[in-house]
Scaffold this motif. Structure first.
Motif: not given
Length: 172
Positions: A59, A51, A55
């Motif tokens: 980002v 995860t 991310l």
């Protein structure tokens, strides 16, 4: 932000979510056949690591342009993924599931002991490189190496345990 970058990131997110659905379904079916899970304690850590990787891509990669050579490598990896999932079928899962059944020795399992792990190692490196995020590739390769060191040990022990065999990302 380019359309290509958005499509690439959306593909990765949708693919991972789809795999979680497939893995959950396959795990439930295997468990209904009398299988049991081994090494469940490290699973939340593995999910957290993946995860965090995803991310980081979202980002830090959202405004990057695609590196087409690495994108081509990533596309080849997806063919390898399809081969692995197609070979395992209902036996593919993200967990280590032990079932008294013969080990799969066809498809990529003829050539590589843990093909799904080899694929994940490559994806953790290549996907960030598609976006020019070398540091993401390095950081998560190190984290993934530590995770796989533990996970493969657990999985191999399950394979040796009293003639029972592991399903999922194991050599089954």
């Amino acid at each position: 932000m380019t359309t290509g970058t958005v499509l690439f990131l959306a593909f990765i997110v949708l693919q991972r979510l789809g795999e979680l659905v497939i893995a959950h379904r396959n795990t439930a079916r295997l468990m209904s056949r009398g299988a049991r899970e081994v090494g469940a304690g490290h699973y939340p850590v593995m999910v957290a690591m993946h995860t965090a990787w995803l991310l980081a891509l979202l980002v830090f990669g959202f405004h990057q342009t695609l590196h087409m050579g690495w994108l081509a490598v990533y596309a080849v990896l997806q063919v390898f993924r399809a081969w692995i999932l197609g070979t395992l079928g209902a036996r593919w899962t993200t967990r280590i599931i032990v079932l008294d059944a013969p080990i799969v020795t066809r498809g990529p399992f003829r050539f590589i002991r843990h093909p799904n792990y080899a694929l994940v190692v490559a994806e953790i490196i290549v996907a960030p490189l598609v976006l020019g995020l070398i540091w993401v590739a390095v950081v998560f390769t190190v984290l993934n190496a530590a995770m796989l060191y533990h996970r493969i040990g657990v999985e191999d022990a399950a394979l040796r345990n009293k003639g029972r065999h592991a399903d999922g990302q194991a050599r089954i």
